[in-house]
Motif scaffolding. Structure first.
Motif, PDB file in Angstrom:
ATOM      1  N   GLY A  21       0.814  -1.211   0.000  1.00  0.00           N
ATOM      2  CA  GLY A  21       0.000   0.000   0.000  1.00  0.00           C
ATOM      3  C   GLY A  21       0.847   1.260   0.000  1.00  0.00           C
ATOM      4  O   GLY A  21       0.550   2.236  -0.711  1.00  0.00           O
ATOM      5  N   TRP A  22       1.915   1.259   0.795  1.00  0.00           N
ATOM      6  CA  TRP A  22       2.851   2.386   0.802  1.00  0.00           C
ATOM      7  C   TRP A  22       3.455   2.582  -0.588  1.00  0.00           C
ATOM      8  O   TRP A  22       3.553   3.710  -1.083  1.00  0.00           O
ATOM      9  N   ASN A  23       3.867   1.491  -1.232  1.00  0.00           N
ATOM     10  CA  ASN A  23       4.468   1.583  -2.567  1.00  0.00           C
ATOM     11  C   ASN A  23       3.464   2.106  -3.587  1.00  0.00           C
ATOM     12  O   ASN A  23       3.793   2.964  -4.422  1.00  0.00           O
ATOM     13  N   GLN A  24       2.227   1.565  -3.533  1.00  0.00           N
ATOM     14  CA  GLN A  24       1.244   1.912  -4.553  1.00  0.00           C
ATOM     15  C   GLN A  24       0.771   3.358  -4.427  1.00  0.00           C
ATOM     16  O   GLN A  24       0.623   4.056  -5.430  1.00  0.00           O
ATOM     17  N   TRP A  25       0.538   3.806  -3.194  1.00  0.00           N
ATOM     18  CA  TRP A  25      -0.107   5.104  -3.007  1.00  0.00           C
ATOM     19  C   TRP A  25       0.861   6.246  -2.709  1.00  0.00           C
ATOM     20  O   TRP A  25       0.475   7.410  -2.831  1.00  0.00           O
ATOM     21  N   VAL A  26       2.083   5.913  -2.317  1.00  0.00           N
ATOM     22  CA  VAL A  26       3.038   6.974  -1.982  1.00  0.00           C
ATOM     23  C   VAL A  26       4.230   6.953  -2.937  1.00  0.00           C
ATOM     24  O   VAL A  26       4.419   7.881  -3.728  1.00  0.00           O
ATOM     25  N   LEU A  27       5.022   5.881  -2.894  1.00  0.00           N
ATOM     26  CA  LEU A  27       6.231   5.857  -3.709  1.00  0.00           C
ATOM     27  C   LEU A  27       5.916   5.833  -5.195  1.00  0.00           C
ATOM     28  O   LEU A  27       6.679   6.370  -6.001  1.00  0.00           O
ATOM     29  N   ASN A  28       4.819   5.198  -5.564  1.00  0.00           N
ATOM     30  CA  ASN A  28       4.499   5.073  -6.981  1.00  0.00           C
ATOM     31  C   ASN A  28       3.444   6.083  -7.413  1.00  0.00           C
ATOM     32  O   ASN A  28       2.743   5.861  -8.401  1.00  0.00           O
ATOM     33  N   TYR A  29       3.327   7.182  -6.687  1.00  0.00           N
ATOM     34  CA  TYR A  29       2.430   8.260  -7.115  1.00  0.00           C
ATOM     35  C   TYR A  29       3.181   9.099  -8.141  1.00  0.00           C
ATOM     36  O   TYR A  29       3.857  10.073  -7.826  1.00  0.00           O
ATOM     37  N   THR A  30       3.073   8.692  -9.399  1.00  0.00           N
ATOM     38  CA  THR A  30       3.865   9.261 -10.478  1.00  0.00           C
ATOM     39  C   THR A  30       3.121  10.404 -11.152  1.00  0.00           C
ATOM     40  O   THR A  30       1.965  10.716 -10.842  1.00  0.00           O
ATOM     41  N   GLN A  31       3.793  11.003 -12.131  1.00  0.00           N
ATOM     42  CA  GLN A  31       3.183  12.092 -12.888  1.00  0.00           C
ATOM     43  C   GLN A  31       1.944  11.618 -13.623  1.00  0.00           C
ATOM     44  O   GLN A  31       0.957  12.355 -13.728  1.00  0.00           O
ATOM     45  N   SER A  32       1.965  10.387 -14.125  1.00  0.00           N
ATOM     46  CA  SER A  32       0.788   9.876 -14.826  1.00  0.00           C
ATOM     47  C   SER A  32      -0.404   9.770 -13.879  1.00  0.00           C
ATOM     48  O   SER A  32      -1.548  10.034 -14.277  1.00  0.00           O
ATOM     49  N   ARG A  33      -0.153   9.390 -12.628  1.00  0.00           N
ATOM     50  CA  ARG A  33      -1.255   9.308 -11.676  1.00  0.00           C
ATOM     51  C   ARG A  33      -1.746  10.700 -11.293  1.00  0.00           C
ATOM     52  O   ARG A  33      -2.933  10.883 -10.997  1.00  0.00           O
ATOM     53  N   GLN A  34      -0.861  11.684 -11.293  1.00  0.00           N
ATOM     54  CA  GLN A  34      -1.311  13.058 -11.075  1.00  0.00           C
ATOM     55  C   GLN A  34      -2.247  13.494 -12.192  1.00  0.00           C
ATOM     56  O   GLN A  34      -3.293  14.106 -11.943  1.00  0.00           O
ATOM     57  N   LEU A  35      -1.872  13.171 -13.429  1.00  0.00           N
ATOM     58  CA  LEU A  35      -2.727  13.540 -14.555  1.00  0.00           C
ATOM     59  C   LEU A  35      -4.038  12.759 -14.527  1.00  0.00           C
ATOM     60  O   LEU A  35      -5.083  13.287 -14.933  1.00  0.00           O
ATOM     61  N   ASP A  36      -3.998  11.506 -14.060  1.00  0.00           N
ATOM     62  CA  ASP A  36      -5.241  10.754 -13.899  1.00  0.00           C
ATOM     63  C   ASP A  36      -6.144  11.424 -12.878  1.00  0.00           C
ATOM     64  O   ASP A  36      -7.381  11.423 -13.025  1.00  0.00           O
ATOM     65  N   LEU A  37      -5.557  12.005 -11.837  1.00  0.00           N
ATOM     66  CA  LEU A  37      -6.344  12.734 -10.844  1.00  0.00           C
ATOM     67  C   LEU A  37      -7.062  13.913 -11.493  1.00  0.00           C
ATOM     68  O   LEU A  37      -8.238  14.175 -11.210  1.00  0.00           O
ATOM     69  N   LEU A  38      -6.362  14.619 -12.383  1.00  0.00           N
ATOM     70  CA  LEU A  38      -6.997  15.739 -13.084  1.00  0.00           C
ATOM     71  C   LEU A  38      -8.123  15.260 -13.987  1.00  0.00           C
ATOM     72  O   LEU A  38      -9.137  15.945 -14.157  1.00  0.00           O
ATOM     73  N   LYS A  39      -7.943  14.071 -14.595  1.00  0.00           N
ATOM     74  CA  LYS A  39      -9.033  13.518 -15.413  1.00  0.00           C
ATOM     75  C   LYS A  39     -10.267  13.302 -14.564  1.00  0.00           C
ATOM     76  O   LYS A  39     -11.396  13.578 -14.991  1.00  0.00           O
ATOM     77  N   ASN A  40     -10.081  12.804 -13.359  1.00  0.00           N
ATOM     78  CA  ASN A  40     -11.220  12.590 -12.463  1.00  0.00           C
ATOM     79  C   ASN A  40     -11.866  13.905 -12.048  1.00  0.00           C
ATOM     80  O   ASN A  40     -13.041  13.922 -11.657  1.00  0.00           O
TER      81      ASN A  40
END
Length: 664
Positions: free
Chosen positions: A529-548
């Motif tokens: 969970g730490w890896n998925q939600w913190v360490l692997n919070y990449t630029q693509s996931r930031q852009l996915d957040l904007l899509k939402n």
């Protein structure tokens, strides 16, 4: 209890110094394994020395002592790292400078330098590890530094550290929302440094070369290499071969991967069958360029921040080493064939053997060729004959085979008859080549296990494996796992090898194996969970957040716009809260102040400490009965403040204040 009493009896300077030294110790403890031994030793000595001086109220060492220690540090750092620049040398210097700075801790200014140097040193821990335990340790160190900083601003005397700790905790809580917003929206950047670690020290895992027989004992590394989330049904464990480096060049002892330009002449010709397996891989940092994919993957995985390309031996490589946690999706087929279906010159390198090496293996191949039972046999028949020899010839799978000599295949086939997967795969491929059958070694991971808590499939370094591929006429490259002939339980992981447990885990396992397994699964799930939600919070996931949030094609400019808008909103909210707080801060005193200001404009001198009753008396002396309404209002204002049953509500007095006729 006696220790607490002794600490309370110390002067404040000594007590604060000891607390700061304790915080520095907590800050540096996770860093000790990454530092040279002399750096760790010198740091411990300096901190103990400084604590002793504080307790005994002795003077600090002079500048010549500090200059000598600094010179020794610079010389030792250069001798260890051959430079004063870079990550490792820089961290060594920062740690030593932080310790040495405590030797001139005399004034508040020196303490502030230590505070901010401590904050920087805290960040250097993440150069080596971004794991959850490291983050938790640094959170404690952060609270300790904030407590020391608050304590340095507290008044004279001996204010309790608990009070400073509470203030520091509130500061951290108030800053947490801002930190969360910056984490979510601040542009992601790659790490400044990688973490190279490939010294071939005899631990399980992957490498771009394989020196056969040079390791007497293989130490299983139980660390996690990758986590896989399958979208549908998970293939059988015996089919879970995750492909890594393909080794085809052999010099007699070491197998290495062929240069990329050599692979360019080998046609891929990938043919797949059946339904694809779709999954998502979370790959741990390896400082290697290869991507782990399930055999075989025809479509290039998309890896944000990297350029990915494939090779003719079914590998997928990134354009640079992977030094941080990455995540990518892939689609694979467990039934496949690849390579040329007819004999070509491109297969010739896969027949090469060093001249004169492994003579007994070459003789064995000649005997098999001349065996009437194998006269005119196909590649498949020769493979089955060799596998049968492995099953019935007294061969065994072990992690403790001892050191082999120069002719490793001969030693395996005729002398030792024992080894782990690299010995078995190497001896098998050498024999295949001696039989004039093109063959190569494939390394990667086989098997794995599912975590019952988060349902992720986990690949550990102890799952690292080596198998073979042989070329068959009309089919191409075909996988053959000779280890499965010796130890079927190794392939499929029904009875997997595991590293020796530590003292704590061994004690839990002895009491309850089920409890130990559940605790391990829970800890792995928390780490994931730490890896998925913190360490692997990449630029693509930031852009996915904007899509939402409604952006159709978000970009970095949109990200900056949202961040700026949030900063403006937060600033306006802060200003509004300030105005509201001012209006709520004792409204009675605010109304009294307004009345005082109006009376001063009317020419009546009203001191700040004058109560409303005396103000009413001043009004009567100056204006007489003509200002009776104002006198009554001031008396009712005082009654509202002090009477048990106020004569009027404050809101009513405030409304009447605006209607009063003030004398001029």
């Amino acid at each position: 209890m006696k220790l607490a009493t002794r600490l309370q009896a110390l002067p404040r300077d000594a007590r604060d110094t000891l607390f700061l030294l304790a915080v520095i110790t907590l800050l540096l403890l996770p860093q000790l394994p990454n530092l040279p031994w002399w750096c760790s030793g010198l740091t411990v000595v300096v901190l103990i020395w400084r604590g002793t001086l504080a307790v005994q109220a002795r003077p600090l060492p002079g500048k010549w002592w500090r200059a000598a220690l600094l010179a020794i540090t610079l010389i030792a750092t250069y001798a260890t790292h051959r430079t004063l620049l870079g990550r490792d040398a820089g961290v060594t210097l920062v740690v030593i400078l932080l310790a040495l700075k405590t030797l001139e801790l005399r004034a508040r200014r020196d303490a502030f330098v230590i505070f901010f140097l401590g904050f920087f040193t805290m960040l250097t821990n993440f150069f080596y590890s971004q794991s959850l335990p490291t983050a938790f340790a640094m959170l404690l160190a952060l609270l300790g530094l904030l407590t020391a900083l608050v304590n340095a601003h507290m008044p004279v005397g001996k204010p309790p550290l608990a009070q400073a700790a509470r203030t520091a905790g509130w500061m951290a809580l108030l800053g947490a929302p801002i930190m969360l917003v910056l984490f979510m929206l601040f542009p992601r950047m790659a790490p400044l440094w990688g973490t190279p670690n490939d010294t071939m020290t005899g631990r399980s895992g992957l490498s771009n070369s394989m020196r056969v027989g040079a390791i007497a004992q293989l130490a299983l590394d139980d660390g996690i290499a990758a986590r896989i989330k399958f979208e549908g049904p998970v293939p059988a464990q015996r089919n879970l071969y995750f492909r890594g480096p393909v080794l085809s060049n052999f010099d007699g002892r070491t197998w290495t991967a062929a240069p990329l330009f050599e692979n360019a002449f080998m046609p891929l010709n990938l043919r797949v069958d059946g339904e694809p397996v779709r999954y998502e891989v979370t790959l741990e940092p390896s400082n290697r360029p290869w991507l782990l994919t399930l055999d075989a993957t025809p479509i290039k995985p998309e890896l944000p921040g990297y350029r990915v390309f494939g090779t003719s031996d079914l590998q997928w490589l990134a354009n640079r080493p992977i030094g941080d946690l990455v995540r990518y999706s892939a689609e694979s087929y467990t039934r496949f064939l690849s390579g040329p279906t007819g004999r070509t010159a491109a297969l010739q390198p896969y027949l090469a053997l060093p001249p004169g090496s492994n003579p007994r293996t070459a003789q064995l191949a000649a005997q098999m060729r001349s065996d009437p039972a194998l006269a005119g046999a196909t590649t498949s028949a020769f493979v089955q004959a060799v596998l049968q020899r492995l099953r019935t010839g007294g061969y065994s799978y072990t992690l403790d085979p001892g050191v082999y000599g120069d002719d490793t295949a001969d030693a395996f086939w005729f002398d030792r008859k024992a080894g782990f997967c690299e010995h078995i795969a190497s001896a098998f491929v050498v024999l295949m080549r001696a039989l004039d059958i093109p063959a190569r070694i494939v390394t990667g991971y086989q098997g794995g296990e599912i975590n019952g808590v988060d349902r992720y499939w986990v690949l550990r370094h102890s799952d690292a494996h080596a198998w073979a591929e042989v070329w068959e006429d009309g089919a191409g490259w075909v996988r053959v796992d000779p280890t499965g002939a010796i130890s079927p339980d190794r392939v499929g992981q029904f009875r997997r090898l595991a590293p020796a447990p530590g003292l704590f885990s061994g004690a839990i396992d002895a009491m309850s194996p089920t409890l130990a397994q559940n605790l391990r699964a829970a800890w792995d799930a928390v780490n994931n969970g730490w890896n998925q939600w913190v360490l692997n919070y990449t630029q693509s996931r930031q852009l996915d957040l904007l899509k939402n949030l409604g952006f159709e094609t978000p970009s970095l400019m949109d990200l900056a716009t949202v961040l700026l808008a949030l900063l403006v909103v937060v600033s306006l909210a802060g200003a509004g809260w300030t105005l509201w707080e001012r209006s709520q801060h004792d409204p009675w005193l605010r109304l009294l102040g307004q009345a005082r200001a109006r009376l001063r404009r009317a020419g009546i001198e009203v001191p700040e400490a004058m109560p409303p009753r005396q103000m009413a008396a001043r009004v009567a002396e100056r204006f007489g009965d003509s200002a009776r309404p104002l006198q009554d209002w001031l008396l009712r204002l005082e009654a509202q403040r002090y009477a048990r049953t106020p004569a009027a509500a404050l809101s009513a007095l405030r409304a009447e204040f605006r209607r009063l006729a003030w004398p001029r």
